[in-house]
Scaffold this motif. Structure first.
Motif, PDB file in Angstrom:
ATOM      1  N   LEU A  86       0.823  -1.209   0.000  1.00 57.90           N
ATOM      2  CA  LEU A  86       0.000   0.000   0.000  1.00 57.90           C
ATOM      3  C   LEU A  86       0.856   1.258   0.000  1.00 57.90           C
ATOM      4  O   LEU A  86       0.492   2.278  -0.566  1.00 57.90           O
ATOM      5  CB  LEU A  86      -0.925   0.003   1.225  1.00 57.90           C
ATOM      6  N   HIS A  90       3.382   3.532  -7.151  1.00 57.50           N
ATOM      7  CA  HIS A  90       2.955   2.722  -8.289  1.00 57.50           C
ATOM      8  C   HIS A  90       4.108   2.404  -9.230  1.00 57.50           C
ATOM      9  O   HIS A  90       4.270   1.260  -9.659  1.00 57.50           O
ATOM     10  CB  HIS A  90       1.841   3.435  -9.061  1.00 57.50           C
ATOM     11  N   LYS A 111      -2.465  -3.675  -5.155  1.00 57.82           N
ATOM     12  CA  LYS A 111      -2.893  -2.694  -4.165  1.00 57.82           C
ATOM     13  C   LYS A 111      -4.350  -2.908  -3.767  1.00 57.82           C
ATOM     14  O   LYS A 111      -4.705  -2.753  -2.600  1.00 57.82           O
ATOM     15  CB  LYS A 111      -2.671  -1.276  -4.685  1.00 57.82           C
ATOM     16  N   GLU A 115      -5.492  -3.720   0.025  1.00 63.98           N
ATOM     17  CA  GLU A 115      -6.527  -2.928   0.685  1.00 63.98           C
ATOM     18  C   GLU A 115      -7.621  -3.837   1.247  1.00 63.98           C
ATOM     19  O   GLU A 115      -8.061  -3.685   2.383  1.00 63.98           O
ATOM     20  CB  GLU A 115      -7.126  -1.942  -0.331  1.00 63.98           C
TER      21      GLU A 115
END
Length: 232
Positions: A86, A90, A111, A115
């Motif tokens: 997280l 990117h 991701k 999450e």
DNA sequence: AACCAGGACGTGA
DNA sequence: TCACGTCATGGT
């Protein structure tokens, strides 16, 4: 003995134990480049997470060498962790998993999964009802039926059979299923005709992939399939 | 040098 | 619902 069980026996005798899912050993030390290995019986939560990430990374991509390299790189960068994924930018993540292809999409998917796992940790998912946890996984953007079932079976040790393109190809060629049969329909066929044992489910799917790589990757499909002779 | 790999999503009909 | 384009690297 039923047909599906007999096919399993034939494939196991032909190819031997596959030991899916490959996982990086626990005593791996940071900085080395230990590839995930097959035949690991017990896993800790970090290894389960690595399997979950691997299930996403291997979508429409060969494990060796594309996904394997990406997993090694994730370990090297100490990114096998929910918070790490997280937190990382990117671009860094996409770069790390570049070898697995579709790296921009897959970086987002990792991701999304991370999450999700914050709300539903691995421990909680393992205790949850199979079909309830499956429904939750399918709600994640980037997780379809095969990836969800791979996670359930290989990372969470739940008793569900994984269907993939290879499975369809082989069993349609044998006349066991219709080529256009829906995912859930094929899955039900296997689960209705096999003992619900996650070890067998794991091994059977791995054997199907191995068999397909040899006889169902290039056309004409199933040309020298020993299964065809066995049931001719 | 095309073709394929352990899929899934967004779009338009 | 469903067919179709898109995403992308690495080996053969």
């Amino acid at each position: 003995m039923n047909l599906l069980k007999r096919i399993y026996s034939i494939l196991l005798k032909e190819y031997g134990f596959q030991g899916w899912w490959p996982v990086t050993p626990v005593n791996y030390c940071s900085g080395s480049e230990t590839a995930p290995i097959y035949g690991i019986a017990t896993k800790n939560d970090k290894q389960r997470l690595e399997i979950i990430f691997g299930a996403v990374l291997t979508q429409n991509t060969q494990w060796k060498p594309n996904v394997e390299r990406a997993i090694i790189e994730l370990n090297r960068l100490n990114l096998i962790g929910i918070n790490q994924i997280l937190k990382v930018k990117h671009e860094i993540l996409a770069q790390a998993i570049k070898s697995s292809g579709y790296f921009n999409q897959k970086a987002k998917k990792l991701k999304n999964v991370a999450e999700f796992l914050k709300k539903y940790p691995i421990k909680k998912l393992r205790k949850m009802d199979l079909w309830e946890s499956r429904k939750l996984l399918l709600n994640i953007n980037g997780i379809g039926p095969e990836t969800a079932d791979s996670i359930l079976l290989y990372a969470l040790d739940k008793q569900i059979f994984v269907i993939d393109a290879y499975t369809r190809r082989i069993f349609a060629n044998l006349g066991v299923i219709k080529p256009e049969a829906a995912y859930d329909e094929v899955q039900k066929l296997f689960m209705d005709n096999l003992e619900h044992n996650h070890r067998i489910f794991k091994e059977y799917h791995a054997l199907i992939v191995e068999h397909a790589k040899r006889h169902y990757s290039k056309k004409p499909y199933g040309k020298n399939d020993l299964l065809l002779k066995a049931f001719a």
